[in-house]
Design a protein around this motif. Structure first.
Motif, PDB file in Angstrom:
ATOM      1  N   THR A  18       0.832  -1.206   0.000  1.00 52.24           N
ATOM      2  CA  THR A  18       0.000   0.000   0.000  1.00 52.24           C
ATOM      3  C   THR A  18       0.865   1.254   0.000  1.00 52.24           C
ATOM      4  O   THR A  18       2.007   1.233   0.466  1.00 52.24           O
ATOM      5  CB  THR A  18      -0.916   0.039   1.245  1.00 52.24           C
ATOM      6  OG1 THR A  18      -0.106   0.094   2.416  1.00 52.24           O
ATOM      7  CG2 THR A  18      -1.807  -1.196   1.304  1.00 52.24           C
ATOM      8  N   PHE A 192      -7.760   1.431   6.006  1.00 50.78           N
ATOM      9  CA  PHE A 192      -8.787   2.129   5.220  1.00 50.78           C
ATOM     10  C   PHE A 192      -8.451   2.091   3.728  1.00 50.78           C
ATOM     11  O   PHE A 192      -9.330   1.863   2.885  1.00 50.78           O
ATOM     12  CB  PHE A 192      -8.897   3.574   5.700  1.00 50.78           C
ATOM     13  CG  PHE A 192      -9.942   4.375   4.980  1.00 50.78           C
ATOM     14  CD1 PHE A 192     -11.287   4.189   5.253  1.00 50.78           C
ATOM     15  CD2 PHE A 192      -9.575   5.319   4.028  1.00 50.78           C
ATOM     16  CE1 PHE A 192     -12.258   4.930   4.587  1.00 50.78           C
ATOM     17  CE2 PHE A 192     -10.528   6.051   3.353  1.00 50.78           C
ATOM     18  CZ  PHE A 192     -11.885   5.856   3.633  1.00 50.78           C
ATOM     19  N   GLU A 193      -7.181   2.289   3.404  1.00 49.90           N
ATOM     20  CA  GLU A 193      -6.766   2.222   1.994  1.00 49.90           C
ATOM     21  C   GLU A 193      -7.012   0.829   1.410  1.00 49.90           C
ATOM     22  O   GLU A 193      -7.507   0.693   0.283  1.00 49.90           O
ATOM     23  CB  GLU A 193      -5.287   2.579   1.861  1.00 49.90           C
ATOM     24  CG  GLU A 193      -4.774   2.503   0.418  1.00 49.90           C
ATOM     25  CD  GLU A 193      -3.274   2.665   0.292  1.00 49.90           C
ATOM     26  OE1 GLU A 193      -2.741   2.350  -0.787  1.00 49.90           O
ATOM     27  OE2 GLU A 193      -2.631   3.079   1.281  1.00 49.90           O
ATOM     28  N   SER A 195      -9.211  -1.351   2.412  1.00 57.71           N
ATOM     29  CA  SER A 195     -10.659  -1.542   2.270  1.00 57.71           C
ATOM     30  C   SER A 195     -11.179  -0.844   1.019  1.00 57.71           C
ATOM     31  O   SER A 195     -11.999  -1.401   0.280  1.00 57.71           O
ATOM     32  CB  SER A 195     -11.383  -1.003   3.511  1.00 57.71           C
ATOM     33  OG  SER A 195     -10.946  -1.665   4.684  1.00 57.71           O
ATOM     34  N   CYS A 196     -10.698   0.364   0.769  1.00 58.63           N
ATOM     35  CA  CYS A 196     -11.129   1.110  -0.428  1.00 58.63           C
ATOM     36  C   CYS A 196     -10.698   0.392  -1.697  1.00 58.63           C
ATOM     37  O   CYS A 196     -11.446   0.343  -2.682  1.00 58.63           O
ATOM     38  CB  CYS A 196     -10.561   2.528  -0.396  1.00 58.63           C
ATOM     39  SG  CYS A 196     -11.321   3.600   0.843  1.00 58.63           S
ATOM     40  N   ARG A 197      -9.516  -0.182  -1.683  1.00 59.76           N
ATOM     41  CA  ARG A 197      -9.051  -0.912  -2.855  1.00 59.76           C
ATOM     42  C   ARG A 197      -9.869  -2.168  -3.096  1.00 59.76           C
ATOM     43  O   ARG A 197     -10.219  -2.485  -4.229  1.00 59.76           O
ATOM     44  CB  ARG A 197      -7.571  -1.267  -2.704  1.00 59.76           C
ATOM     45  CG  ARG A 197      -6.638  -0.085  -2.800  1.00 59.76           C
ATOM     46  CD  ARG A 197      -5.189  -0.542  -2.910  1.00 59.76           C
ATOM     47  NE  ARG A 197      -4.292   0.582  -3.105  1.00 59.76           N
ATOM     48  CZ  ARG A 197      -3.041   0.453  -3.538  1.00 59.76           C
ATOM     49  NH1 ARG A 197      -2.560  -0.745  -3.810  1.00 59.76           N
ATOM     50  NH2 ARG A 197      -2.277   1.511  -3.694  1.00 59.76           N
ATOM     51  N   ARG A 198     -10.182  -2.865  -2.040  1.00 66.93           N
ATOM     52  CA  ARG A 198     -10.965  -4.088  -2.171  1.00 66.93           C
ATOM     53  C   ARG A 198     -12.388  -3.792  -2.640  1.00 66.93           C
ATOM     54  O   ARG A 198     -12.999  -4.600  -3.346  1.00 66.93           O
ATOM     55  CB  ARG A 198     -10.994  -4.846  -0.848  1.00 66.93           C
ATOM     56  CG  ARG A 198      -9.660  -5.411  -0.417  1.00 66.93           C
ATOM     57  CD  ARG A 198      -9.203  -6.562  -1.294  1.00 66.93           C
ATOM     58  NE  ARG A 198     -10.140  -7.697  -1.226  1.00 66.93           N
ATOM     59  CZ  ARG A 198      -9.987  -8.822  -1.890  1.00 66.93           C
ATOM     60  NH1 ARG A 198      -8.951  -8.976  -2.698  1.00 66.93           N
ATOM     61  NH2 ARG A 198     -10.848  -9.794  -1.766  1.00 66.93           N
ATOM     62  N   LEU A 199     -12.907  -2.643  -2.220  1.00 65.82           N
ATOM     63  CA  LEU A 199     -14.257  -2.263  -2.622  1.00 65.82           C
ATOM     64  C   LEU A 199     -14.312  -1.579  -3.964  1.00 65.82           C
ATOM     65  O   LEU A 199     -15.384  -1.271  -4.484  1.00 65.82           O
ATOM     66  CB  LEU A 199     -14.878  -1.349  -1.552  1.00 65.82           C
ATOM     67  CG  LEU A 199     -15.136  -1.997  -0.187  1.00 65.82           C
ATOM     68  CD1 LEU A 199     -15.571  -0.956   0.818  1.00 65.82           C
ATOM     69  CD2 LEU A 199     -16.188  -3.093  -0.301  1.00 65.82           C
ATOM     70  N   PHE A 201     -12.955   1.418  -4.801  1.00 66.00           N
ATOM     71  CA  PHE A 201     -12.883   2.878  -4.809  1.00 66.00           C
ATOM     72  C   PHE A 201     -11.503   3.376  -5.240  1.00 66.00           C
ATOM     73  O   PHE A 201     -11.370   4.498  -5.728  1.00 66.00           O
ATOM     74  CB  PHE A 201     -13.215   3.439  -3.413  1.00 66.00           C
ATOM     75  CG  PHE A 201     -14.619   3.167  -2.987  1.00 66.00           C
ATOM     76  CD1 PHE A 201     -15.700   3.774  -3.641  1.00 66.00           C
ATOM     77  CD2 PHE A 201     -14.892   2.295  -1.940  1.00 66.00           C
ATOM     78  CE1 PHE A 201     -17.001   3.519  -3.250  1.00 66.00           C
ATOM     79  CE2 PHE A 201     -16.190   2.038  -1.543  1.00 66.00           C
ATOM     80  CZ  PHE A 201     -17.258   2.647  -2.203  1.00 66.00           C
ATOM     81  N   LEU A 202     -10.489   2.549  -5.035  1.00 66.38           N
ATOM     82  CA  LEU A 202      -9.145   2.881  -5.482  1.00 66.38           C
ATOM     83  C   LEU A 202      -8.663   1.754  -6.398  1.00 66.38           C
ATOM     84  O   LEU A 202      -8.962   0.575  -6.167  1.00 66.38           O
ATOM     85  CB  LEU A 202      -8.183   3.014  -4.301  1.00 66.38           C
ATOM     86  CG  LEU A 202      -8.426   4.181  -3.352  1.00 66.38           C
ATOM     87  CD1 LEU A 202      -7.493   4.083  -2.145  1.00 66.38           C
ATOM     88  CD2 LEU A 202      -8.235   5.514  -4.045  1.00 66.38           C
ATOM     89  N   LYS A 203      -7.915   2.115  -7.402  1.00 66.51           N
ATOM     90  CA  LYS A 203      -7.406   1.111  -8.335  1.00 66.51           C
ATOM     91  C   LYS A 203      -6.245   0.387  -7.707  1.00 66.51           C
ATOM     92  O   LYS A 203      -5.380   0.990  -7.086  1.00 66.51           O
ATOM     93  CB  LYS A 203      -6.956   1.767  -9.654  1.00 66.51           C
ATOM     94  CG  LYS A 203      -8.121   2.343 -10.459  1.00 66.51           C
ATOM     95  CD  LYS A 203      -7.613   2.916 -11.769  1.00 66.51           C
ATOM     96  CE  LYS A 203      -8.760   3.469 -12.608  1.00 66.51           C
ATOM     97  NZ  LYS A 203      -8.282   4.023 -13.895  1.00 66.51           N
TER      98      LYS A 203
END
Length: 205
Positions: A18, A192-193, A195-199, A201-203
């Motif tokens: 990350t 948090f990063e 989680s955002c990647r898994r969902l 929201f982030l590539k």
């Protein structure tokens, strides 16, 4: 362990999967260790020599210093840094032995959960170290320490001891508390990063 495993292990430790993890490594490795290694020695290096209770009785000075410092701050913070590194090192050692590429860690659920667990353990260890630091050192170093020397002296039980550079030590204490808080915030942000990647929201890089 083969050289390839060692190389994979070192790369994993130095380059987490990350962005925030990489910043944490930079902050942890560069700023925090430099601050402790260089400034910590300058502030605490000669504390035992300058800690003064009774100039004519060295045994009183030693007894009171051991009472004042059950563990020296440098040793405590060095242990904290090493122990906090263990969860991440264990994960990257596992990844190296299993030949897991860094880009695969956040793409496969098991590896992701394992990595998040290692980050969560870092948070727990930092929180425990934060609490222990409060119990051992508090938030302020006073200029005068009242030492109970009843075990050594039968005539009197309390003696006054002078603490050298108490103001500098107070500043250093606050700085180390701040570093711990920043590290915890970075660990939470890393989760948090992830989680955002898994969902989505982030590539994923």
């Amino acid at each position: 362990m083969s050289p390839n495993y060692m190389r994979s292990f070192s790369e994993g430790c130095l380059r987490p999967p990350t962005v925030i993890g990489q910043f944490h490594t930079l902050f942890f490795g560069s700023v925090r260790m430099f601050f402790l290694g260089v400034l910590g020695f300058a502030v605490y290096g000669n504390e035992a020599l300058h800690f003064s209770c009774d100039p004519e009785k060295r045994e009183v000075n030693l007894f009171c210093y051991n009472q004042f410092r059950p563990i020296t701050p440098q040793v405590f913070w060095a242990l904290q840094l090493v122990i906090v590194l263990v969860p991440g090192a264990f994960f990257h050692l596992y990844a190296a032995c299993k030949s897991i590429k860094q880009e695969d860690i956040l793409q496969k659920s098991f590896y992701t959960v394992f990595y998040i667990f290692s980050v969560f353990l870092r948070i727990v260890l930092e929180a425990v170290a934060f609490w222990l630091q409060i119990q051992l050192f508090g938030f302020k170093v006073n200029a005068i320490y009242m030492c109970d020397v009843g075990a050594l002296e039968k005539n009197f039980n309390i003696t006054r001891c002078m603490v050298p550079e108490h103001f500098e030590k107070t500043i250093f204490l606050i700085a180390m508390y701040t570093f711990t808080v920043i590290t915890v915030v970075l660990c939470v942000a890393e989760i948090f990063e992830i989680s955002c990647r898994r969902l989505g929201f982030l590539k994923l890089s």
